[in-house]
Design an enzyme around this catalytic site. Structure first.
Site, short mmCIF file in Angstrom:
data_model
loop_
_atom_site.label_atom_id
_atom_site.label_comp_id
_atom_site.label_asym_id
_atom_site.label_seq_id
_atom_site.Cartn_x
_atom_site.Cartn_y
_atom_site.Cartn_z
N GLU A 1 84.47 -110.36 -32.73
CA GLU A 1 84.17 -109.82 -34.09
C GLU A 1 85.34 -110.18 -35.24
O GLU A 1 84.90 -110.12 -36.83
CB GLU A 1 84.44 -108.21 -34.12
N SER B 1 101.13 -111.74 -22.61
CA SER B 1 101.14 -112.68 -21.55
C SER B 1 102.24 -113.38 -20.77
O SER B 1 103.57 -113.01 -21.03
CB SER B 1 100.62 -113.65 -21.78
N GLN C 1 105.50 -113.21 -25.59
CA GLN C 1 104.51 -112.43 -27.27
C GLN C 1 104.49 -111.07 -26.76
O GLN C 1 103.13 -110.56 -26.80
CB GLN C 1 103.76 -113.12 -27.71
N GLU D 1 99.99 -120.15 -32.73
CA GLU D 1 99.23 -120.29 -31.68
C GLU D 1 97.74 -120.26 -31.96
O GLU D 1 97.25 -121.31 -30.98
CB GLU D 1 98.97 -117.87 -32.03
C1 LIG Z 1 94.36 -113.05 -21.84
C2 LIG Z 1 94.57 -112.13 -22.79
C3 LIG Z 1 96.15 -112.83 -23.34
C4 LIG Z 1 96.47 -111.66 -24.32
N1 LIG Z 1 98.29 -112.58 -24.17
C5 LIG Z 1 98.86 -111.30 -25.71
C6 LIG Z 1 100.26 -111.59 -25.76
O1 LIG Z 1 100.63 -112.55 -24.97
N2 LIG Z 1 100.94 -111.20 -26.22
C7 LIG Z 1 100.82 -110.10 -27.21
O2 LIG Z 1 101.15 -109.31 -28.35
N3 LIG Z 1 98.66 -109.59 -27.19
C8 LIG Z 1 98.03 -110.45 -26.50
N4 LIG Z 1 96.49 -110.05 -26.06
C9 LIG Z 1 96.00 -109.44 -26.84
C10 LIG Z 1 95.42 -109.67 -27.80
O3 LIG Z 1 95.64 -110.12 -28.98
C11 LIG Z 1 94.57 -108.29 -28.32
O4 LIG Z 1 93.60 -108.31 -26.93
C12 LIG Z 1 93.36 -108.54 -29.25
O5 LIG Z 1 94.47 -109.36 -30.30
C13 LIG Z 1 92.55 -107.59 -29.20
O6 LIG Z 1 93.11 -106.44 -29.85
P1 LIG Z 1 92.80 -105.03 -28.81
O7 LIG Z 1 92.80 -105.02 -27.20
O8 LIG Z 1 93.77 -104.38 -29.12
O9 LIG Z 1 91.00 -104.21 -29.28
P2 LIG Z 1 91.19 -103.98 -30.46
O10 LIG Z 1 91.30 -104.18 -31.77
O11 LIG Z 1 91.30 -102.55 -29.85
O12 LIG Z 1 89.40 -104.05 -30.19
C14 LIG Z 1 87.89 -103.29 -29.79
C15 LIG Z 1 86.51 -103.97 -29.86
O13 LIG Z 1 86.07 -103.69 -31.27
C16 LIG Z 1 86.33 -104.39 -32.03
N5 LIG Z 1 86.90 -104.57 -33.59
C17 LIG Z 1 88.24 -103.96 -33.94
N6 LIG Z 1 88.40 -104.21 -34.86
C18 LIG Z 1 87.10 -104.79 -35.41
C19 LIG Z 1 86.78 -104.90 -36.79
N7 LIG Z 1 87.13 -104.65 -37.84
N8 LIG Z 1 85.47 -105.09 -37.09
C20 LIG Z 1 84.79 -104.89 -36.33
N9 LIG Z 1 85.02 -104.96 -34.63
C21 LIG Z 1 86.28 -104.93 -34.50
C22 LIG Z 1 86.98 -105.96 -31.53
O14 LIG Z 1 86.51 -106.86 -31.49
C23 LIG Z 1 86.53 -105.47 -30.27
O15 LIG Z 1 85.09 -105.95 -29.87
C24 LIG Z 1 95.59 -111.16 -24.91
C25 LIG Z 1 94.99 -110.51 -24.77
C26 LIG Z 1 93.94 -111.42 -23.74
C27 LIG Z 1 92.70 -111.00 -23.62
#
Ligand SMILES: Cc1cc2nc3c(=O)[nH]c(=O)nc-3n(C[C@H](O)[C@H](O)[C@H](O)COP(=O)(O)OP(=O)(O)OC[C@H]3O[C@@H](n4cnc5c(N)ncnc54)[C@H](O)[C@@H]3O)c2cc1C
Length: 396
Positions: free
Chosen positions: A380, A167, A132, A250
């Site tokens: 969050e 992933s 994905q 998902e």
């Molecule tokens: C094990 C694992 C597998 C994954 N696999 C995939 C995959 O195969 N394909 C893919 O596309 N993605 C994948 N992801 C990504 C996952 O979808 C994102 O990590 C997730 O959506 C969070 O986005 P970010 O990491 O950019 O964090 P951010 O969005 O940058 O968030 C950072 C922090 O800010 C907080 N925050 C952000 N916005 C808000 C808000 N509006 N209000 C309050 N708090 C907020 C969040 O909760 C977090 O604590 C994977 C993630 C993990 C951990």
């Protein structure tokens, strides 16, 4: 809800349990199937692909898929039993999970006849493994802010940009990808959804190594990657709606598993483990912490059952559905925290020793538990959804 299986459901459970006992190779069993959802290396990946094919031949892949697409058309209860039995047998997560759980159902729902004919049959058979490509360095929670560009070049799109946390990209043959096709449009309205062959020139996969050494996800770079127009899912600039379909599947595929088993094992560990010369279980504090986790796991399980009951009755999803992801993943962290406190520095032992014979189980738990509070929407974000959409609280 009725907690007893019907005779048919029980027969289904026993059939699968017997089949797994007779067919699942021991070397493929994993200590905790919630960890290591992506194979740690290519030989293990190949073995798991072979295993998916064995399961598929026997009719045990694509439980929820319609029969016309090679699935089993199983009921919700059968799907639940299937998950429980696979977990019980310590069967590894199938390498095709992203295809089976997400892009397959999406294509069945919104793909063109040509896309369905070309891609769908190869998913259950593990001929095509999918990953994905949604998240980007600047677009996770705010997914619609994604910047990977696709420019219309007549018969194809030219893609440039970067994805992250992808992933299983190191093994995948195909990626379902969100790209920006209209940078001038409001952000949700300029996104398209593409199916991209990972062998296309211009794609580079760089692994991100977790602190326990697992290679779960990757960065994926796209430089002038040509994608045929036939691989566009839905209409140009309408990809957000398709992405929501995928994310709905998902979320359906997600949900906490294995809490009961982990808590049971922690209880056994506390009885074995010596702290200051006496079994840890002798401490009321340890027993209290353990009991609290057991209570929360029971509450989680019954909330999950209540949610399933609603679905079985054909009722719209209730508030339970929204809190399951939040509560289940955070309970996983609380269980891991307790394991860490119980073992102290011994939790870091990553090979079996006399004191920690089941290492690296708890080490992996401590390191891995938090990922479920992030993947598929962070805690969050879940709280925001519960506050705004379930409880109807004001935004500010
Ligand atoms: C094990 C694992 C597998 C994954 N696999 C995939 C995959 O195969 N394909 C893919 O596309 N993605 C994948 N992801 C990504 C996952 O979808 C994102 O990590 C997730 O959506 C969070 O986005 P970010 O990491 O950019 O964090 P951010 O969005 O940058 O968030 C950072 C922090 O800010 C907080 N925050 C952000 N916005 C808000 C808000 N509006 N209000 C309050 N708090 C907020 C969040 O909760 C977090 O604590 C994977 C993630 C993990 C951990």
């Amino acid at each position: 809800m009725d907690f007893q299986n019907t005779p048919e459901q029980e027969a289904f459970r026993q059939e699968l349990r017997g089949w797994l006992a007779a067919n699942l190779p021991r070397e493929l069993c994993v200590d905790d199937p919630t960890d290591e959802r992506v194979a740690p290396d290519r030989p293990t990946f190949e073995k798991r692909v072979a295993w998916q094919r064995v399961m598929c031949k026997a009719g045990w892949v694509g439980m929820s898929w319609p029969r016309e697409y090679g699935g089993r058309g199983a009921t919700l209860m059968e799907q639940l039993i299937y998950d429980e039995e696979c977990f019980r047998a310590r069967a590894p997560v199938l390498p095709g999970y992203s295809g089976i759980g997400m892009i397959g159902p999406t294509l069945i729902e919104v793909g063109t006849p040509a896309q369905k004919a070309r891609f769908v049959p190869r998913i259950l058979t593990a001929e095509d493994i999918w990953c994905q490509g949604f998240s980007e360095p600047g677009a996770g929670s705010d997914l619609a802010g994604l910047q990977t560009r696709a420019v219309d070049k007549g018969d194809h799109f030219l893609v440039n940009g970067q994805k992250v946390w992808t992933s299983g990209a190191q093994f995948a043959a195909w990626i379902y990808l969100l790209v920006r096709t209209d940078p001038a449009a409001p952000k949700h309205k300029g996104i398209s959804y593409l199916l991209v062959d990972m062998k296309t020139p211009g794609i580079t996969v760089r692994p991100l190594v977790l602190m326990n050494g697992h290679r779960h996800f990757n960065e994926v770079f796209f430089v002038d990657v040509a994608v045929p127009k036939a691989n566009l899912v839905g209409a140009v600039n309408q990809g957000w709606g398709v992405a929501m379909t995928t994310l709905m599947y998902e979320r359906k595929a997600g949900g906490g598993r294995g809490h009961d088993e982990q808590i049971r094992r922690l209880g056994a560990l506390a009885r074995e483990l010596s702290v200051d010369g006496a079994p840890a279980w002798g401490s009321p504090l340890v027993r209290q912490r353990w009991a609290q986790l057991a209570i929360e796991a029971a509450a989680f399980k019954y909330t999950r059952y209540r949610n399933i009951t609603r679905q079985l009755r054909g009722e719209p999803p209730g508030p339970e559905g929204s809190i399951l992801k939040l509560f289940g993943s955070e309970l996983g962290v609380r269980i891991a925290d307790f394991a860490g406190e119980l073992l102290g520095p011994r939790v870091l032992v990553n090979q079996p020793t006399a004191e920690v014979p089941d290492a690296p189980r708890w080490y992996n738990r401590v390191v891995s538990a938090r990922q479920y509070t992030i993947a598929g929407g962070t805690s969050e974000i879940q709280r925001n959804i519960i506050g705004e959409r379930v409880l109807g609280l004001p935004k500010d």
